[in-house]
Write a protein that holds these residues in place. Structure first.
Motif, PDB file in Angstrom:
ATOM      1  N   ARG A 145       0.836  -1.202   0.000  1.00 10.42           N
ATOM      2  CA  ARG A 145       0.000   0.000   0.000  1.00 10.42           C
ATOM      3  C   ARG A 145       0.870   1.251   0.000  1.00 10.42           C
ATOM      4  NH1 ARG A 145      -2.365   3.685   3.671  1.00 10.42           N
ATOM      5  NH2 ARG A 145      -4.521   4.308   3.140  1.00 10.42           N
ATOM      6  N   GLY A 146       1.923   1.240   0.798  1.00 15.11           N
ATOM      7  CA  GLY A 146       2.802   2.394   0.878  1.00 15.11           C
ATOM      8  C   GLY A 146       3.462   2.717  -0.442  1.00 15.11           C
ATOM      9  N   SER A 147       3.945   1.697  -1.139  1.00 17.14           N
ATOM     10  CA  SER A 147       4.609   1.903  -2.427  1.00 17.14           C
ATOM     11  C   SER A 147       3.620   2.410  -3.466  1.00 17.14           C
ATOM     12  CB  SER A 147       5.254   0.598  -2.907  1.00 17.14           C
ATOM     13  OG  SER A 147       5.875   0.773  -4.164  1.00 17.14           O
ATOM     14  N   VAL A 148       2.436   1.833  -3.501  1.00 13.48           N
ATOM     15  CA  VAL A 148       1.425   2.231  -4.485  1.00 13.48           C
ATOM     16  C   VAL A 148       0.965   3.665  -4.255  1.00 13.48           C
ATOM     17  CG1 VAL A 148      -0.962   1.844  -5.230  1.00 13.48           C
ATOM     18  CG2 VAL A 148       0.611  -0.090  -5.013  1.00 13.48           C
ATOM     19  N   LEU A 149       0.651   4.011  -3.013  1.00 18.10           N
ATOM     20  CA  LEU A 149       0.150   5.356  -2.731  1.00 18.10           C
ATOM     21  C   LEU A 149       1.248   6.409  -2.908  1.00 18.10           C
ATOM     22  CD1 LEU A 149      -2.259   4.848   0.313  1.00 18.10           C
ATOM     23  CD2 LEU A 149      -2.791   4.970  -2.129  1.00 18.10           C
ATOM     24  N   ALA A 150       2.478   6.059  -2.580  1.00 16.91           N
ATOM     25  CA  ALA A 150       3.579   7.002  -2.786  1.00 16.91           C
ATOM     26  C   ALA A 150       3.761   7.292  -4.275  1.00 16.91           C
ATOM     27  CB  ALA A 150       4.869   6.449  -2.193  1.00 16.91           C
ATOM     28  N   THR A 151       3.625   6.253  -5.095  1.00 15.10           N
ATOM     29  CA  THR A 151       3.743   6.443  -6.543  1.00 15.10           C
ATOM     30  C   THR A 151       2.554   7.226  -7.074  1.00 15.10           C
ATOM     31  OG1 THR A 151       4.911   4.326  -6.704  1.00 15.10           O
ATOM     32  CG2 THR A 151       4.068   5.273  -8.745  1.00 15.10           C
ATOM     33  N   GLU A 156       0.184  12.010  -9.446  1.00 15.82           N
ATOM     34  CA  GLU A 156      -0.896  13.000  -9.410  1.00 15.82           C
ATOM     35  C   GLU A 156      -0.345  14.412  -9.211  1.00 15.82           C
ATOM     36  OE1 GLU A 156      -3.740  12.375 -10.378  1.00 15.82           O
ATOM     37  OE2 GLU A 156      -3.969  10.213 -10.112  1.00 15.82           O
ATOM     38  N   ASP A 157       0.587  14.573  -8.281  1.00 18.64           N
ATOM     39  CA  ASP A 157       1.190  15.893  -8.087  1.00 18.64           C
ATOM     40  C   ASP A 157       1.913  16.342  -9.353  1.00 18.64           C
ATOM     41  OD1 ASP A 157       0.279  15.951  -5.491  1.00 18.64           O
ATOM     42  OD2 ASP A 157       2.235  15.563  -4.560  1.00 18.64           O
ATOM     43  N   LEU A 158       2.583  15.401 -10.006  1.00 15.38           N
ATOM     44  CA  LEU A 158       3.305  15.718 -11.236  1.00 15.38           C
ATOM     45  C   LEU A 158       2.328  16.128 -12.336  1.00 15.38           C
ATOM     46  CD1 LEU A 158       6.224  15.683 -12.397  1.00 15.38           C
ATOM     47  CD2 LEU A 158       5.703  13.405 -13.287  1.00 15.38           C
ATOM     48  N   GLY A 159       1.218  15.405 -12.435  1.00 18.25           N
ATOM     49  CA  GLY A 159       0.228  15.704 -13.460  1.00 18.25           C
ATOM     50  C   GLY A 159      -0.372  17.090 -13.294  1.00 18.25           C
TER      51      GLY A 159
END
Length: 242
Positions: A145-151, A156-159
């Motif tokens: 979960r941590g890896s997925v949400l961090a990515t 999203e921030d990048l977009g």
């Protein structure tokens, strides 16, 4: 979830542009138009992008050449939407351990939005669209979960920063209006993902400046950040930037 809609959109000359066979999922262009509220401006974009006399970026032998001017900006957005759609498709297909039904539903909704964005740009650009990109998600642990949400937070921030940073480079006001509608959806995603990680972090100083404005990044900065995930050899030689 996005509701079912008719599989066609009226072009500005009164003809119907079929979307049968365009989308890889049940999410169609007409669904996205209703969802994003793009209306006549988006219809004009579709009609322009699908004119038969517009050569595609790949006509010169490079299927990943973005083109120039506004077309390059649209292909830039299309590439980022491809990246996000591919990521969330993998998340939903192989959910992380102990994912709740609520989080699964949220990830599915975001996936559907990103697919809608991707398919809209693909159809709107028509022959001028770059080919489908291939991606490298090997650095992501999809069972965590941590890896997925961090990515997801990164994407999203990048977009959001990408749309904000490219807006003033767009010459056609119809394209700019459409980009504004899409970035508002991406910002909703970013806020949600951030709060899934840490409640109340949706608008902290990592993404909001002292004037209360979202951060923006140039296409150069955004593509550098996305580069580790993109395997295809993209050519952005003529992409407007700053």
């Amino acid at each position: 979830m996005i509701q079912s809609m008719k599989n066609s959109i009226e072009k500005t000359d009164g003809q119907l542009l079929s979307v049968d066979g365009v989308a890889e999922t049940s999410v169609k262009r007409r669904q996205f138009l209703k969802y994003a509220g793009a209306g006549a401006a988006a219809a004009a974009l579709v009609a322009l992008g699908c004119k038969k006399d517009n050569p595609g970026p790949g006509m010169g032998g490079n299927e990943f050449y973005f083109g120039s001017g506004d077309i390059a900006i649209l292909n830039y957005a299309y590439a980022l939407e491809q990246l996000e759609a591919a990521f969330y498709t993998e998340v939903v297909a192989n959910p992380y351990s102990s994912i709740s039904d609520w989080e699964r539903a949220l990830m599915t909704d975001i996936r559907d939005h990103e697919i809608a964005h991707r398919e809209f740009f693909k159809a709107a650009l028509g022959q001028q669209a770059i080919a489908s990109l291939t991606f490298d998600f090997s650095a992501i642990n999809f069972s965590s979960r941590g890896s997925v949400l961090a990515t997801a937070k990164t994407f999203e921030d990048l977009g959001v920063s990408a749309y904000n940073g490219a807006g003033w480079l767009i010459a056609d006001v119809n394209y700019l209006a459409l980009a504004g509608k899409i970035v508002s959806v991406e910002a909703r995603h970013a806020a949600l993902v951030r709060d899934l990680i840490e409640n109340g972090s949706f608008a902290n100083d990592e993404v909001i400046d002292s004037n209360g404005l979202d951060l923006s990044n140039s296409p150069t900065v955004v593509l550098q950040a996305a580069a580790p995930f993109i395997k295809s050899p993209i050519d952005v030689t003529d992409l407007p930037t700053y």
